[in-house]
Design a protein around this motif. Structure first.
Motif, PDB file in Angstrom:
ATOM      1  N   ASP A  56      -6.341   1.923   5.840  1.00 43.53           N
ATOM      2  CA  ASP A  56      -6.186   1.269   4.531  1.00 43.53           C
ATOM      3  C   ASP A  56      -7.446   0.458   4.218  1.00 43.53           C
ATOM      4  O   ASP A  56      -7.849  -0.408   4.999  1.00 43.53           O
ATOM      5  N   THR A  98      -3.503  -7.229   6.986  1.00 43.16           N
ATOM      6  CA  THR A  98      -2.281  -6.582   6.485  1.00 43.16           C
ATOM      7  C   THR A  98      -1.358  -7.596   5.819  1.00 43.16           C
ATOM      8  O   THR A  98      -0.795  -7.331   4.749  1.00 43.16           O
ATOM      9  N   PRO A 100      -0.372  -2.264  11.346  1.00 39.76           N
ATOM     10  CA  PRO A 100      -0.025  -2.620   9.968  1.00 39.76           C
ATOM     11  C   PRO A 100       1.446  -2.389   9.632  1.00 39.76           C
ATOM     12  O   PRO A 100       2.050  -3.204   8.920  1.00 39.76           O
ATOM     13  N   ASP A 101       2.042  -1.289  10.152  1.00 38.10           N
ATOM     14  CA  ASP A 101       3.464  -1.042   9.899  1.00 38.10           C
ATOM     15  C   ASP A 101       4.334  -2.116  10.542  1.00 38.10           C
ATOM     16  O   ASP A 101       5.329  -2.557   9.977  1.00 38.10           O
ATOM     17  N   ASP A 136      -6.147  -6.888  12.211  1.00 35.57           N
ATOM     18  CA  ASP A 136      -5.142  -6.041  11.547  1.00 35.57           C
ATOM     19  C   ASP A 136      -3.964  -6.862  11.042  1.00 35.57           C
ATOM     20  O   ASP A 136      -3.462  -6.648   9.931  1.00 35.57           O
ATOM     21  N   ARG A 143       4.104  -5.223   8.245  1.00 31.94           N
ATOM     22  CA  ARG A 143       4.885  -5.065   7.019  1.00 31.94           C
ATOM     23  C   ARG A 143       6.379  -5.125   7.308  1.00 31.94           C
ATOM     24  O   ARG A 143       7.159  -5.695   6.534  1.00 31.94           O
ATOM     25  N   THR A 201       0.824  -1.205   0.000  1.00 31.18           N
ATOM     26  CA  THR A 201       0.000   0.000   0.000  1.00 31.18           C
ATOM     27  C   THR A 201       0.862   1.261   0.000  1.00 31.18           C
ATOM     28  O   THR A 201       0.580   2.220  -0.690  1.00 31.18           O
ATOM     29  N   THR A 252      -8.287  -1.437   7.841  1.00 24.23           N
ATOM     30  CA  THR A 252      -7.411  -1.697   8.988  1.00 24.23           C
ATOM     31  C   THR A 252      -7.223  -0.412   9.791  1.00 24.23           C
ATOM     32  O   THR A 252      -7.664   0.664   9.385  1.00 24.23           O
ATOM     33  N   ARG A 307      -2.604  -8.502   2.515  1.00 26.57           N
ATOM     34  CA  ARG A 307      -2.420  -7.414   1.546  1.00 26.57           C
ATOM     35  C   ARG A 307      -0.979  -7.356   1.040  1.00 26.57           C
ATOM     36  O   ARG A 307      -0.737  -7.206  -0.157  1.00 26.57           O
ATOM     37  N   CYS A 308      -0.027  -7.446   1.949  1.00 33.03           N
ATOM     38  CA  CYS A 308       1.360  -7.240   1.522  1.00 33.03           C
ATOM     39  C   CYS A 308       1.966  -8.509   0.909  1.00 33.03           C
ATOM     40  O   CYS A 308       2.963  -8.428   0.199  1.00 33.03           O
TER      41      CYS A 308
END
Length: 478
Positions: A126, A75, A37-38, A71, A41, A9, A122, A78-79
């Motif tokens: 996002d 996440t 989320p960070d 979350d 990732r 994202t 999330t 997604r990644c």
């Protein structure tokens, strides 16, 4: 999402700069949910670049998952939607903890049940969609583990329904974005050529973990998995799966049926036909008795469907339900609808309706109302001469039941129809189908008794059909 794993994202540079330092994560709580989320990732990227991840990172993953399961799951999907090596490590680590996987599984199921994308926001705001097939990839990887996490057993009915739904929708339709995503998965991971085959592969893996090996062998022998992959035969395979589960007294069977009852209660879901095919096959399960009223409501609503397959399945369901005295009263409200459908030229439809009426009349304490008896006699009379021998047999049996159960004060209006049935019944006493011949003779005896024609009754008993017509004419017959 169009570039799957390689397009997160945020840009990679910004992500690395903004991600908190994970070295101290295990010693403190995340200060705000929007940091999660960070963290996820960052963990994924550390695993991408690290050949040997440390135990502290694994503990961090579990702690974060237990605290923020939605979350973390969304996440990570997604990644790394194709579930690359790093994501596979993270998911397997999550699966190793009963608490973590129990908290994550509901989110995975929500993603699985949406097609083709699951929309959820999330904590960082996002709202990027998540592929349902990405969740299937995760389930497949977890099922490849030598153990099956306990929550998978608990959620197995919902999980199986979600996977079977994916088989269906990925056979029926394939949006361009799903095609693009799946081609990248194939190139990277050598997965099956089509998403529906991968979904079937995952279904089979789940059955193996549940130790339903006899079921797998039987489905394989009957080539049911290939049947499941074809849009035109998918519902047949669903019915076969239900029969095999019912045959082995599988406790999972009624649990799946209840899930499908919930699906079918919605307004014309796209999976209507396969769900109905499964449900009809398991209505006789003891656990389903208490849900008969709900099943009756759902099944009867499909009687007027434009789809012949749905009408036939609905009628097959009514045949089963009509054997249950507990739903007898509710079934009576369907009498007129079933009468109207008797005009159908389809022999299978007519035979099923006749079976429903016969089952309803098995309770000898139930008398038929005068209008119903007259309507039935009127539609049954021509069916006695039907080209379909099964329809002949059922209509002859039902005609006899009507005569025996009609209310006393309704017998006079019915005499006209009974009179008109005498000669057709007499002819069919010599039918080459022995079952039709026997049923015709029994019904003919009942008819002359109903009409109080003693001489005709004696001729039938003495098997003197050549004199029957003469006597009938002398008595002012038809």
């Amino acid at each position: 999402m169009s570039n799957t794993d390689i397009t997160p994202t945020r840009s990679m540079a910004n992500m690395k700069a903004s991600a908190p330092n994970l070295d101290i994560f295990g010693e403190r709580v995340v200060s705000h949910p929007n940091e999660v989320p960070d963290f996820v990732r960052n963990m994924h990227q550390r695993l991408v670049s690290s050949a040997s991840p440390d135990n502290k990172l694994f503990m961090d993953i579990l702690r974060l998952t237990e605290a923020h399961p939605t979350d973390v799951a969304v996440t990570l999907l997604r990644c790394a939607p194709s579930c690359d090596r790093a994501a596979k490590i993270m998911w397997r680590n999550i699966a190793s903890s009963g608490i973590a996987v129990d908290k994550v599984l509901p989110t995975l199921l929500c993603v699985l049940e949406d097609w083709p994308l699951h929309r959820v926001s999330t904590s960082d705001g996002d709202k990027t969609g998540v592929f349902a097939l990405a969740a299937t990839r995760v389930v497949w990887e977890i099922l490849r583990l030598p153990w099956c996490p306990a929550p998978f057993m608990e959620y197995s009915p919902r999980l199986l329904v979600a996977l079977l739904f994916q088989v269906f929708v990925s056979t029926e339709e394939m949006p361009d974005e799903v095609n693009t995503f799946w081609k990248e998965c194939q190139e990277q991971l050598r997965l099956p050529t089509s998403p529906n085959r991968f979904a079937v592969q995952t279904v089979r893996a789940l059955f193996r973990h549940l130790r339903y090996l006899d079921l797998l062998v039987s489905m394989e022998r009957k080539r049911a998995w290939d049947t499941l992959l074809c849009a035109d035969t998918h519902h047949y395979a669903m019915g076969l799966l239900a029969r095999e589960m019912h045959r082995t007294a599988n406790p999972l069977c009624s649990c799946i049926a209840l899930r499908l009852l919930g699906l079918l209660s919605r307004r014309e879901p796209c999976w209507d036909l396969p769900a109905l095919a499964f449900l009809v096959e398991v209505l006789e399960c003891p656990d389903m008795k208490e849900w008969s009223d709900s099943a009756l409501e759902i099944i009867s609503s499909r009687l007027q469907s434009k789809s012949r397959e749905k009408r036939c399945l609905a009628l097959r369901g009514l045949v089963v339900l009509s054997k249950n005295p507990l739903v007898a009263e509710a079934m009576r409200s369907l009498t007129q609808s079933l009468m109207d459908l008797l005009q159908d030229a389809d022999g299978e439809v007519v035979a099923l309706i006749l079976s429903v009426f016969l089952n309803e009349l098995q309770d000898r304490a139930t008398l038929i109302s005068n209008p119903t008896a007259l309507q039935l006699a009127e539609v049954l009379q021509p069916l006695i001469d039907n080209d379909n021998s099964h329809v002949q047999l059922l209509s002859t049996h039902l005609f006899r039941e009507v005569m025996e159960l009609v209310m006393d004060k309704g017998s006079k209006p019915l005499k006209k129809h009974v009179n008109m049935s005498l000669l057709p019944l007499l002819f069919h006493c010599q039918d080459e189908n022995q079952h039709v011949a026997e049923a015709s003779r029994e019904t003919l005896l009942c008819a002359v008794k109903f009409l109080k024609r003693r001489r005709l009754k004696q001729l039938v008993k003495k098997e003197q059909p050549w004199r029957f017509g003469e006597v009938l004419e002398s008595l002012g017959g038809t």
